[in-house]
Design an enzyme around this catalytic site. Sequence first.
Site, PDB file in Angstrom:
ATOM      1  CE  LYS A 130      -4.327  -1.909   1.597  1.00 37.25           C
ATOM      2  NZ  LYS A 130      -5.474  -1.802   2.478  1.00 37.25           N
ATOM      3  CG  ASP A 152     -10.040  -0.148   2.862  1.00 35.72           C
ATOM      4  OD1 ASP A 152     -10.655  -0.952   2.144  1.00 35.72           O
ATOM      5  OD2 ASP A 152      -8.870  -0.323   3.247  1.00 35.72           O
TER       6      ASP A 152
HETATM    7  N1  LIG Z   1     -14.304  -5.298   6.255  1.00 36.05           N
HETATM    8  C1  LIG Z   1     -13.273  -4.884   5.572  1.00 36.05           C
HETATM    9  O1  LIG Z   1     -13.373  -4.552   4.367  1.00 36.05           O
HETATM   10  C2  LIG Z   1     -11.923  -4.758   6.237  1.00 36.05           C
HETATM   11  C3  LIG Z   1     -10.899  -3.982   5.642  1.00 36.05           C
HETATM   12  C4  LIG Z   1      -9.672  -3.883   6.306  1.00 36.05           C
HETATM   13  C5  LIG Z   1      -9.470  -4.537   7.510  1.00 36.05           C
HETATM   14  N2  LIG Z   1     -10.473  -5.298   8.037  1.00 36.05           N
HETATM   15  C6  LIG Z   1     -10.266  -5.990   9.323  1.00 36.05           C
HETATM   16  O2  LIG Z   1      -9.900  -4.999  10.281  1.00 36.05           O
HETATM   17  C7  LIG Z   1      -9.013  -5.545  11.253  1.00 36.05           C
HETATM   18  C8  LIG Z   1      -7.798  -4.626  11.393  1.00 36.05           C
HETATM   19  O3  LIG Z   1      -7.122  -4.521  10.161  1.00 36.05           O
HETATM   20  P1  LIG Z   1      -5.878  -3.513  10.005  1.00 36.05           P
HETATM   21  O4  LIG Z   1      -5.394  -3.670   8.616  1.00 36.05           O
HETATM   22  O5  LIG Z   1      -6.204  -2.159  10.501  1.00 36.05           O
HETATM   23  O6  LIG Z   1      -4.821  -4.181  11.015  1.00 36.05           O
HETATM   24  P2  LIG Z   1      -3.588  -3.500  11.792  1.00 36.05           P
HETATM   25  O7  LIG Z   1      -3.115  -2.289  11.072  1.00 36.05           O
HETATM   26  O8  LIG Z   1      -2.631  -4.607  12.057  1.00 36.05           O
HETATM   27  O9  LIG Z   1      -4.241  -3.020  13.219  1.00 36.05           O
HETATM   28  C9  LIG Z   1      -4.681  -3.973  14.135  1.00 36.05           C
HETATM   29  C10 LIG Z   1      -5.394  -3.278  15.308  1.00 36.05           C
HETATM   30  O10 LIG Z   1      -5.909  -4.295  16.187  1.00 36.05           O
HETATM   31  C11 LIG Z   1      -5.435  -4.035  17.521  1.00 36.05           C
HETATM   32  N3  LIG Z   1      -5.246  -5.294  18.250  1.00 36.05           N
HETATM   33  C12 LIG Z   1      -4.642  -6.426  17.822  1.00 36.05           C
HETATM   34  N4  LIG Z   1      -4.643  -7.367  18.792  1.00 36.05           N
HETATM   35  C13 LIG Z   1      -5.268  -6.803  19.871  1.00 36.05           C
HETATM   36  C14 LIG Z   1      -5.584  -7.262  21.179  1.00 36.05           C
HETATM   37  N5  LIG Z   1      -5.256  -8.495  21.599  1.00 36.05           N
HETATM   38  N6  LIG Z   1      -6.225  -6.420  22.025  1.00 36.05           N
HETATM   39  C15 LIG Z   1      -6.573  -5.168  21.620  1.00 36.05           C
HETATM   40  N7  LIG Z   1      -6.297  -4.672  20.382  1.00 36.05           N
HETATM   41  C16 LIG Z   1      -5.644  -5.486  19.523  1.00 36.05           C
HETATM   42  C17 LIG Z   1      -4.125  -3.314  17.319  1.00 36.05           C
HETATM   43  O11 LIG Z   1      -3.794  -2.626  18.508  1.00 36.05           O
HETATM   44  P3  LIG Z   1      -2.245  -2.314  18.912  1.00 36.05           P
HETATM   45  O12 LIG Z   1      -1.895  -1.060  18.182  1.00 36.05           O
HETATM   46  O13 LIG Z   1      -2.277  -2.161  20.375  1.00 36.05           O
HETATM   47  O14 LIG Z   1      -1.436  -3.500  18.455  1.00 36.05           O
HETATM   48  C18 LIG Z   1      -4.477  -2.386  16.155  1.00 36.05           C
HETATM   49  O15 LIG Z   1      -5.195  -1.271  16.605  1.00 36.05           O
HETATM   50  C19 LIG Z   1      -8.719  -6.962  10.789  1.00 36.05           C
HETATM   51  O16 LIG Z   1      -9.559  -7.844  11.488  1.00 36.05           O
HETATM   52  C20 LIG Z   1      -9.099  -6.951   9.312  1.00 36.05           C
HETATM   53  O17 LIG Z   1      -9.526  -8.229   8.857  1.00 36.05           O
HETATM   54  C21 LIG Z   1     -11.700  -5.409   7.436  1.00 36.05           C
END
Ligand SMILES: NC(=O)c1ccc[n+]([C@@H]2O[C@H](COP(=O)([O-])OP(=O)(O)OC[C@H]3O[C@@H](n4cnc5c(N)ncnc54)[C@H](OP(=O)(O)O)[C@@H]3O)[C@@H](O)[C@H]2O)c1
Length: 299
Positions: free
Chosen positions: A74, A111
């Site tokens: 990205k 998104d």
């Molecule tokens: N529906 C859709 O189209 C779509 C699109 C994109 C993403 N998603 C989903 O959105 C989610 C996040 O994606 P992303 O790309 O933003 O990921 P990312 O950049 O890796 O961010 C992950 C987030 O989850 C938090 N997290 C992880 N483990 C945790 C825990 N045990 N307790 C509390 N917080 C926790 C992290 O907090 P820390 O900063 O503290 O680590 C961070 O804020 C995923 O499940 C993904 O599948 C869905």
Amino acid sequence: MSTPRITGKARLAGVLGHPVAHSLSPVLHNYWLERLGVDGAYVPLPVAPDQFVTAVRGLQAAGFRGANVTIPHKEAAFAIADEVAPMARVAGSVNTLVFGEDGRIRGSSTDGFGFLASLEAEGIDIGAVRDRGAALLLGAGGAARSIAAALMERGFSVIVTNRTATRARELVETLSQAWRDHAAGAMPALSTLPWDHPAGVPADVSLLVNTTSLGMAGGPDASWAPDLTGAADHLIVADIVYVPCETPLLEAAATRGLTAIGGLGMLLHQARPGFRAWFGAEAEVDAATVAYVSAVLKR
Ligand SMILES: NC(=O)c1ccc[n+]([C@@H]2O[C@H](COP(=O)([O-])OP(=O)(O)OC[C@H]3O[C@@H](n4cnc5c(N)ncnc54)[C@H](OP(=O)(O)O)[C@@H]3O)[C@@H](O)[C@H]2O)c1
């Protein structure tokens, strides 16, 4: 013999990722192409990070109309685009590249659009939700940033809470700076809240969005759901996790009598702008599309 759908004039697009095998985008775009009878194809493009620029230039040379970009490309997509849409600059992310006939590459981030479109598709009046209170984002990762930018564009006050507090503060600072540099109009309020805030969801919040991987099957805690007892009765609860479709958060919201929106709609709607640009047709997210992709997800 039936008329061939893919001919020598087919419009071509794909998704660049590393790995890319998990991507639902080929399933979705080819479903729409088939259904609409469009002479086109959308293919997975597994490309290692050090080959990204070569691959993009090669796709342009081969007449592709553009591509989606997923992890880990990205930032590279942002860098290679000749023009980046203002809200993609605020979101700091590009997931859709459109190759112009003039050789220029236009980048955008869909998104945030997909998230808001998924709410509107459920009959939610975004302006009315904004007028009732703030949006509380759980998480400060890439998805949070795109959604926060889209919510800011629609005038929401945005509150960010994250397990790692420094990342929440960084997100707010980065978004504020990016808004000042690239967006037009007054900046909506942006703030943070401690992750372990004792009162749960504040009553002046009208939209709660889980952008963490909590609640996701195979994620850090698949049974997680926050305390919704103090929340306003009009709170809209959105979970962008889409595996499972019914997360514990959505179940808790429904039990509390709140409107609950899952993440599959965002996934489907974010694909529409690219489909339109590459294939020249309007893709619809209807019940048949949801059923088709849900069935693939369950396999
Ligand atoms: N529906 C859709 O189209 C779509 C699109 C994109 C993403 N998603 C989903 O959105 C989610 C996040 O994606 P992303 O790309 O933003 O990921 P990312 O950049 O890796 O961010 C992950 C987030 O989850 C938090 N997290 C992880 N483990 C945790 C825990 N045990 N307790 C509390 N917080 C926790 C992290 O907090 P820390 O900063 O503290 O680590 C961070 O804020 C995923 O499940 C993904 O599948 C869905």
